[in-house]
Design a protein around this motif. Sequence first.
Motif, PDB file in Angstrom:
ATOM      1  N   SER A  76       8.940   6.774 -13.989  1.00 20.28           N
ATOM      2  CA  SER A  76       8.673   5.951 -15.177  1.00 20.28           C
ATOM      3  C   SER A  76       8.592   4.467 -14.846  1.00 20.28           C
ATOM      4  O   SER A  76       7.869   3.724 -15.513  1.00 20.28           O
ATOM      5  N   SER A  77       9.271   4.037 -13.814  1.00 18.98           N
ATOM      6  CA  SER A  77       9.248   2.617 -13.450  1.00 18.98           C
ATOM      7  C   SER A  77       8.037   2.237 -12.608  1.00 18.98           C
ATOM      8  O   SER A  77       7.839   1.057 -12.314  1.00 18.98           O
ATOM      9  N   ALA A  78       7.230   3.233 -12.205  1.00 16.67           N
ATOM     10  CA  ALA A  78       6.081   2.947 -11.328  1.00 16.67           C
ATOM     11  C   ALA A  78       4.753   3.330 -11.966  1.00 16.67           C
ATOM     12  O   ALA A  78       3.722   3.309 -11.300  1.00 16.67           O
ATOM     13  N   ARG A  79       4.770   3.663 -13.234  1.00 13.21           N
ATOM     14  CA  ARG A  79       3.525   4.051 -13.902  1.00 13.21           C
ATOM     15  C   ARG A  79       2.619   2.846 -14.087  1.00 13.21           C
ATOM     16  O   ARG A  79       3.082   1.720 -14.206  1.00 13.21           O
ATOM     17  N   GLY A  80       1.329   3.102 -14.065  1.00 12.83           N
ATOM     18  CA  GLY A  80       0.354   2.030 -14.197  1.00 12.83           C
ATOM     19  C   GLY A  80      -0.122   1.470 -12.870  1.00 12.83           C
ATOM     20  O   GLY A  80      -0.954   0.571 -12.842  1.00 12.83           O
ATOM     21  N   LEU A  81       0.382   2.000 -11.768  1.00 10.35           N
ATOM     22  CA  LEU A  81       0.003   1.514 -10.435  1.00 10.35           C
ATOM     23  C   LEU A  81      -1.045   2.409  -9.769  1.00 10.35           C
ATOM     24  O   LEU A  81      -1.302   2.271  -8.582  1.00 10.35           O
ATOM     25  N   GLN A  82      -1.603   3.344 -10.519  1.00 12.54           N
ATOM     26  CA  GLN A  82      -2.616   4.279 -10.010  1.00 12.54           C
ATOM     27  C   GLN A  82      -2.059   5.280  -8.997  1.00 12.54           C
ATOM     28  O   GLN A  82      -2.808   5.858  -8.205  1.00 12.54           O
ATOM     29  N   LEU A  83      -0.749   5.492  -9.017  1.00 17.19           N
ATOM     30  CA  LEU A  83      -0.143   6.424  -8.066  1.00 17.19           C
ATOM     31  C   LEU A  83      -0.450   7.868  -8.426  1.00 17.19           C
ATOM     32  O   LEU A  83      -0.665   8.705  -7.546  1.00 17.19           O
ATOM     33  N   GLY A  84      -0.477   8.178  -9.715  1.00 16.06           N
ATOM     34  CA  GLY A  84      -0.838   9.531 -10.142  1.00 16.06           C
ATOM     35  C   GLY A  84      -2.235   9.897  -9.686  1.00 16.06           C
ATOM     36  O   GLY A  84      -2.483  11.009  -9.220  1.00 16.06           O
ATOM     37  N   LYS A  96       0.851  -1.181   0.000  1.00 15.28           N
ATOM     38  CA  LYS A  96       0.000   0.000   0.000  1.00 15.28           C
ATOM     39  C   LYS A  96       0.891   1.236   0.000  1.00 15.28           C
ATOM     40  O   LYS A  96       1.616   1.486   0.954  1.00 15.28           O
ATOM     41  N   PHE A  97       0.845   1.980  -1.085  1.00 16.44           N
ATOM     42  CA  PHE A  97       1.608   3.228  -1.169  1.00 16.44           C
ATOM     43  C   PHE A  97       0.791   4.335  -0.540  1.00 16.44           C
ATOM     44  O   PHE A  97      -0.358   4.538  -0.892  1.00 16.44           O
ATOM     45  N   GLN A  98       1.393   5.069   0.369  1.00 13.65           N
ATOM     46  CA  GLN A  98       0.711   6.127   1.091  1.00 13.65           C
ATOM     47  C   GLN A  98       1.187   7.492   0.599  1.00 13.65           C
ATOM     48  O   GLN A  98       2.369   7.710   0.400  1.00 13.65           O
ATOM     49  N   VAL A  99       0.240   8.408   0.437  1.00 12.68           N
ATOM     50  CA  VAL A  99       0.565   9.787   0.091  1.00 12.68           C
ATOM     51  C   VAL A  99       0.862  10.528   1.389  1.00 12.68           C
ATOM     52  O   VAL A  99       0.135  10.393   2.367  1.00 12.68           O
ATOM     53  N   ARG A 100       1.937  11.291   1.387  1.00 14.11           N
ATOM     54  CA  ARG A 100       2.303  12.099   2.548  1.00 14.11           C
ATOM     55  C   ARG A 100       2.926  13.392   2.058  1.00 14.11           C
ATOM     56  O   ARG A 100       3.279  13.529   0.890  1.00 14.11           O
ATOM     57  N   LYS A 101       3.067  14.336   2.968  1.00 14.16           N
ATOM     58  CA  LYS A 101       3.698  15.608   2.620  1.00 14.16           C
ATOM     59  C   LYS A 101       5.207  15.422   2.466  1.00 14.16           C
ATOM     60  O   LYS A 101       5.810  14.562   3.116  1.00 14.16           O
ATOM     61  N   LEU A 102       5.787  16.253   1.614  1.00 12.41           N
ATOM     62  CA  LEU A 102       7.224  16.249   1.389  1.00 12.41           C
ATOM     63  C   LEU A 102       7.968  16.489   2.700  1.00 12.41           C
ATOM     64  O   LEU A 102       7.579  17.336   3.495  1.00 12.41           O
ATOM     65  N   GLU A 103       9.021  15.734   2.909  1.00 15.44           N
ATOM     66  CA  GLU A 103       9.902  15.903   4.069  1.00 15.44           C
ATOM     67  C   GLU A 103      11.273  16.336   3.577  1.00 15.44           C
ATOM     68  O   GLU A 103      11.670  16.021   2.447  1.00 15.44           O
ATOM     69  N   PHE A 104      12.010  17.012   4.435  1.00 15.28           N
ATOM     70  CA  PHE A 104      13.339  17.494   4.057  1.00 15.28           C
ATOM     71  C   PHE A 104      14.233  16.349   3.578  1.00 15.28           C
ATOM     72  O   PHE A 104      15.001  16.491   2.627  1.00 15.28           O
ATOM     73  N   SER A 105      14.119  15.206   4.203  1.00 18.09           N
ATOM     74  CA  SER A 105      14.970  14.063   3.857  1.00 18.09           C
ATOM     75  C   SER A 105      14.652  13.474   2.481  1.00 18.09           C
ATOM     76  O   SER A 105      15.416  12.654   1.966  1.00 18.09           O
ATOM     77  N   VAL A 107       4.123  13.466  -1.709  1.00 19.19           N
ATOM     78  CA  VAL A 107       4.934  12.433  -2.349  1.00 19.19           C
ATOM     79  C   VAL A 107       4.391  11.055  -1.987  1.00 19.19           C
ATOM     80  O   VAL A 107       3.643  10.899  -1.020  1.00 19.19           O
ATOM     81  N   ILE A 108       4.792  10.092  -2.786  1.00 18.87           N
ATOM     82  CA  ILE A 108       4.627   8.683  -2.444  1.00 18.87           C
ATOM     83  C   ILE A 108       6.016   8.081  -2.479  1.00 18.87           C
ATOM     84  O   ILE A 108       6.760   8.262  -3.453  1.00 18.87           O
ATOM     85  N   GLU A 109       6.362   7.387  -1.413  1.00 21.13           N
ATOM     86  CA  GLU A 109       7.670   6.751  -1.308  1.00 21.13           C
ATOM     87  C   GLU A 109       7.513   5.243  -1.408  1.00 21.13           C
ATOM     88  O   GLU A 109       6.609   4.662  -0.807  1.00 21.13           O
ATOM     89  N   ASP A 110       8.380   4.631  -2.181  1.00 21.62           N
ATOM     90  CA  ASP A 110       8.493   3.179  -2.160  1.00 21.62           C
ATOM     91  C   ASP A 110       9.396   2.867  -0.972  1.00 21.62           C
ATOM     92  O   ASP A 110      10.613   3.089  -1.034  1.00 21.62           O
ATOM     93  N   ASP A 111       8.802   2.400   0.117  1.00 23.93           N
ATOM     94  CA  ASP A 111       9.561   2.175   1.348  1.00 23.93           C
ATOM     95  C   ASP A 111      10.635   1.111   1.183  1.00 23.93           C
ATOM     96  O   ASP A 111      11.677   1.170   1.830  1.00 23.93           O
ATOM     97  N   GLN A 112      10.398   0.148   0.323  1.00 24.85           N
ATOM     98  CA  GLN A 112      11.399  -0.903   0.111  1.00 24.85           C
ATOM     99  C   GLN A 112      12.651  -0.354  -0.567  1.00 24.85           C
ATOM    100  O   GLN A 112      13.764  -0.749  -0.243  1.00 24.85           O
ATOM    101  N   LEU A 113      12.449   0.554  -1.518  1.00 23.44           N
ATOM    102  CA  LEU A 113      13.574   1.135  -2.242  1.00 23.44           C
ATOM    103  C   LEU A 113      14.063   2.442  -1.621  1.00 23.44           C
ATOM    104  O   LEU A 113      15.099   2.960  -2.031  1.00 23.44           O
ATOM    105  N   GLU A 114      13.302   2.977  -0.642  1.00 23.66           N
ATOM    106  CA  GLU A 114      13.588   4.285  -0.050  1.00 23.66           C
ATOM    107  C   GLU A 114      13.753   5.323  -1.147  1.00 23.66           C
ATOM    108  O   GLU A 114      14.720   6.081  -1.201  1.00 23.66           O
TER     109      GLU A 114
END
Length: 158
Positions: A102-110, A13-22, A64-71
Amino acid sequence: MQNDINSSSHDQKFQVRKLEFSDKSKGFIELLQQLSVCDSVSDKEFEERFQELSSLGDDHVICVIEDDQLEKIIATGSVFIEKKFLRNCGKVGHIEDVVVDSSARGLQLGKKIVEFLAEHSRSSGCYKVILDCGAENKGFYEKCGFKQKEIQMVRYFI
């Protein structure tokens, strides 16, 4: 790389969150480079702009949405709230800079990004939310509930 993200994320489950400095170190700027001209941004420049935008509170939100596995940041978008005299001193949300890696398109993230930004606009009291896009993205935004209205004009200074 396409298969790495797709195979590991169908159940995630990809979660939308606000941008962080990191997020700068997680490829945020490189992601923006997939959208438009975005030269490298130094750590100092990033910090200054991050602080400037943070000081605007909910009137300017980058999510942003972060892929936690890939950070890695794999989707982003922003919205700023325009305060008007029209419509009883109404407010309008302006969605900008929506991009999915480009590697995550088609996952409904947009769609998740756009829904987050539209909901932020609604909950901020906006009477509408608007955006500009190229003809090639019209169908995507229509699927997100937008409709074409009028014509966009631009005048560049650099």
